[in-house]
Design a protein around this motif. Structure first.
Motif, mmCIF file in Angstrom:
data_model
loop_
_atom_site.group_PDB
_atom_site.id
_atom_site.type_symbol
_atom_site.label_atom_id
_atom_site.label_comp_id
_atom_site.label_asym_id
_atom_site.label_seq_id
_atom_site.Cartn_x
_atom_site.Cartn_y
_atom_site.Cartn_z
ATOM 1 N N GLN A 154 -9.752 -0.751 -0.232
ATOM 2 C CA GLN A 154 -8.920 0.408 -0.527
ATOM 3 C C GLN A 154 -7.622 0.286 0.272
ATOM 4 O O GLN A 154 -7.659 0.115 1.487
ATOM 5 C CB GLN A 154 -9.630 1.694 -0.139
ATOM 6 N N VAL A 155 -6.498 0.412 -0.399
ATOM 7 C CA VAL A 155 -5.213 0.253 0.290
ATOM 8 C C VAL A 155 -4.370 1.526 0.184
ATOM 9 O O VAL A 155 -4.031 2.146 1.189
ATOM 10 C CB VAL A 155 -4.441 -0.966 -0.257
ATOM 11 N N ILE A 156 -4.020 1.911 -1.019
ATOM 12 C CA ILE A 156 -3.278 3.158 -1.218
ATOM 13 C C ILE A 156 -4.315 4.231 -1.539
ATOM 14 O O ILE A 156 -4.915 4.237 -2.620
ATOM 15 C CB ILE A 156 -2.245 3.038 -2.351
ATOM 16 N N HIS A 157 -4.569 5.128 -0.593
ATOM 17 C CA HIS A 157 -5.582 6.168 -0.794
ATOM 18 C C HIS A 157 -5.372 7.251 0.249
ATOM 19 O O HIS A 157 -4.507 7.144 1.130
ATOM 20 C CB HIS A 157 -6.998 5.583 -0.746
ATOM 21 N N GLU A 158 -6.171 8.295 0.169
ATOM 22 C CA GLU A 158 -5.919 9.473 0.996
ATOM 23 C C GLU A 158 -6.085 9.207 2.486
ATOM 24 O O GLU A 158 -5.532 9.932 3.313
ATOM 25 C CB GLU A 158 -6.848 10.615 0.563
ATOM 26 N N ALA A 190 -1.340 -9.207 -1.510
ATOM 27 C CA ALA A 190 -0.681 -8.162 -0.728
ATOM 28 C C ALA A 190 -0.431 -6.962 -1.643
ATOM 29 O O ALA A 190 -0.253 -7.096 -2.852
ATOM 30 C CB ALA A 190 0.638 -8.676 -0.159
ATOM 31 N N VAL A 191 -0.425 -5.772 -1.040
ATOM 32 C CA VAL A 191 -0.208 -4.530 -1.781
ATOM 33 C C VAL A 191 0.981 -3.801 -1.166
ATOM 34 O O VAL A 191 1.053 -3.632 0.054
ATOM 35 C CB VAL A 191 -1.457 -3.625 -1.735
ATOM 36 N N LEU A 192 1.891 -3.370 -2.005
ATOM 37 C CA LEU A 192 3.094 -2.671 -1.549
ATOM 38 C C LEU A 192 3.177 -1.311 -2.223
ATOM 39 O O LEU A 192 3.016 -1.209 -3.445
ATOM 40 C CB LEU A 192 4.343 -3.492 -1.885
ATOM 41 N N TYR A 193 3.434 -0.293 -1.424
ATOM 42 C CA TYR A 193 3.710 1.036 -1.966
ATOM 43 C C TYR A 193 5.200 1.325 -1.833
ATOM 44 O O TYR A 193 5.772 1.183 -0.745
ATOM 45 C CB TYR A 193 2.927 2.112 -1.222
ATOM 46 N N GLU A 211 -5.156 -8.858 4.405
ATOM 47 C CA GLU A 211 -6.255 -8.578 5.327
ATOM 48 C C GLU A 211 -6.374 -7.091 5.654
ATOM 49 O O GLU A 211 -7.349 -6.662 6.295
ATOM 50 C CB GLU A 211 -6.064 -9.346 6.639
ATOM 51 N N GLU A 212 -5.413 -6.286 5.252
ATOM 52 C CA GLU A 212 -5.377 -4.885 5.641
ATOM 53 C C GLU A 212 -5.950 -3.977 4.559
ATOM 54 O O GLU A 212 -5.908 -4.296 3.373
ATOM 55 C CB GLU A 212 -3.946 -4.467 5.972
ATOM 56 N N GLY A 213 -6.461 -2.835 4.996
ATOM 57 C CA GLY A 213 -7.047 -1.863 4.088
ATOM 58 C C GLY A 213 -8.410 -1.434 4.591
ATOM 59 O O GLY A 213 -8.925 -1.941 5.594
ATOM 60 N N CYS A 261 1.766 10.238 -3.414
ATOM 61 C CA CYS A 261 1.598 11.538 -4.062
ATOM 62 C C CYS A 261 0.295 11.585 -4.843
ATOM 63 O O CYS A 261 -0.489 12.526 -4.707
ATOM 64 C CB CYS A 261 2.774 11.826 -4.993
ATOM 65 N N GLN A 262 0.068 10.571 -5.695
ATOM 66 C CA GLN A 262 -1.159 10.573 -6.481
ATOM 67 C C GLN A 262 -1.719 9.189 -6.781
ATOM 68 O O GLN A 262 -2.871 9.069 -7.210
ATOM 69 C CB GLN A 262 -0.969 11.336 -7.797
ATOM 70 N N VAL A 263 -0.966 8.137 -6.547
ATOM 71 C CA VAL A 263 -1.463 6.793 -6.836
ATOM 72 C C VAL A 263 -2.541 6.397 -5.836
ATOM 73 O O VAL A 263 -2.393 6.583 -4.620
ATOM 74 C CB VAL A 263 -0.317 5.761 -6.798
ATOM 75 N N GLY A 264 -3.641 5.858 -6.341
ATOM 76 C CA GLY A 264 -4.654 5.205 -5.525
ATOM 77 C C GLY A 264 -4.802 3.781 -6.019
ATOM 78 O O GLY A 264 -4.823 3.547 -7.231
ATOM 79 N N MET A 265 -4.891 2.815 -5.110
ATOM 80 C CA MET A 265 -4.903 1.406 -5.538
ATOM 81 C C MET A 265 -5.642 0.547 -4.541
ATOM 82 O O MET A 265 -5.608 0.790 -3.331
ATOM 83 C CB MET A 265 -3.469 0.896 -5.714
ATOM 84 N N GLY A 266 -6.290 -0.484 -5.057
ATOM 85 C CA GLY A 266 -6.962 -1.450 -4.213
ATOM 86 C C GLY A 266 -7.395 -2.661 -5.018
ATOM 87 O O GLY A 266 -7.107 -2.764 -6.211
ATOM 88 N N VAL A 267 -8.079 -3.558 -4.351
ATOM 89 C CA VAL A 267 -8.520 -4.815 -4.968
ATOM 90 C C VAL A 267 -10.012 -4.977 -4.703
ATOM 91 O O VAL A 267 -10.476 -4.753 -3.585
ATOM 92 C CB VAL A 267 -7.755 -6.022 -4.396
#
Length: 274
Positions: free
Chosen positions: A161-165, A98-101, A141-143, A171-177
């Motif tokens: 891709q999870v945290i992205h535009e 799981a990914v949390l922002y 499962e999301e992204g 603000c500027q973080v991009g993150m995924g697995v």
């Protein structure tokens, strides 16, 4: 504080110099909270592995803040057992992957494991934030899913891709697995650099005695770092960052810098690398 290191310094570095400056081996230690600040886009890498008791996201002297998220945001991925993250009383259930922002603002953030015998392992990637975006959880499962590569070139992989535009806002973080398919070893090829962004790789599910050979350096002066399970490589904007493993594995990729365009990269063909 890690860095800064210029590309021109690399030819004089020993292998141990590379490991000391770019590899973090002890970020995820059971029962401990750790933070590793860097000069690369002011990114801080965070590790928290709660066992018997929860652990807190604590401010560190290098960021000169009353609390960690006073002027920052953070993306968090769980690469262990089930757990929870609580931000100012709001609880988020964190299944494996799981990914949390968490946006700028929460004062009290706590990490907990559902089972101390199989603890959650929280990896955080934090960068400065100019405003506050909503705290948002993505289940495993999301992204945005992208199937990349080819079995014939040993780089068939699923990129999430999870945290992205176009996903969870930041603000500027991009993150995924990214997870390689069985029988595949290359995480990307051809290689590329991100002149406008720093990228960190946290390798995980590197089973047993398996290892990943992470390539780095400028395309004209390549080097390598041998990486084990749950170890982190910091990749400056001038450095390539492909890797090849002794078997399939997974990794968390996270970026911060001038933009959030995932495809803003400068490709380097293998025939151009030295």
């Amino acid at each position: 504080m890690r860095g800064p290191v210029a590309a021109e310094q690399i030819p004089a570095f020993t292998q141990q110099d590379l490991r000391d400056r770019f590899l973090v081996q002890d970020l995820l230690v059971e029962g401990e909270y750790r933070a590793v600040p860097s000069h690369y886009d002011r990114v801080v890498a965070v590790g928290a592995v709660p066992t018997a008791a929860p652990l807190s996201l604590e401010a560190i002297p290098e960021i000169r803040s009353e609390f960690f998220l006073e002027h920052r945001e953070i993306g968090i991925v769980n690469v262990g057992g089930a757990g929870t993250v609580t931000a100012d009383g709001e609880e988020f259930a964190m299944a494996p992957e799981a990914v949390l922002y968490l946006g700028r603002g929460p004062r009290e953030v706590a990490f907990a494991s559902a089972d101390a015998a199989e603890p959650a392992r929280f990896y955080g990637f934090s960068a400065p934030a100019h405003t506050a975006y909503p705290n948002t959880l993505a289940t495993p499962e999301e992204g945005t899913i992208r199937e990349l590569g080819d079995q014939l070139t040993s780089n068939r992989r699923t990129l999430r891709q999870v945290i992205h535009e176009n996903g969870i806002r930041s603000c500027q973080v991009g993150m995924g697995v990214t997870r390689l398919h069985p029988g595949n070893m290359w995480n990307t090829m051809p290689a590329h650099t991100h002149e406008r962004r720093t990228e960190f790789y946290l390798y995980f599910d590197v089973a047993g005695d398996a290892r990943v050979l992470h390539l780095m350096g400028s395309p004209e002066e390549t080097r390598h770092i041998v990486v084990g399970d749950r170890e982190l490589v910091m990749s400056p904007s001038w450095s390539i960052h492909p890797g090849v493993g002794t078997q399939a594995y997974a990794f968390v990729w996270a970026m911060a810098g001038e933009n959030q365009s995932f495809d803003d990269m400068d490709h380097v063909q293998i025939t151009e690398m030295v």
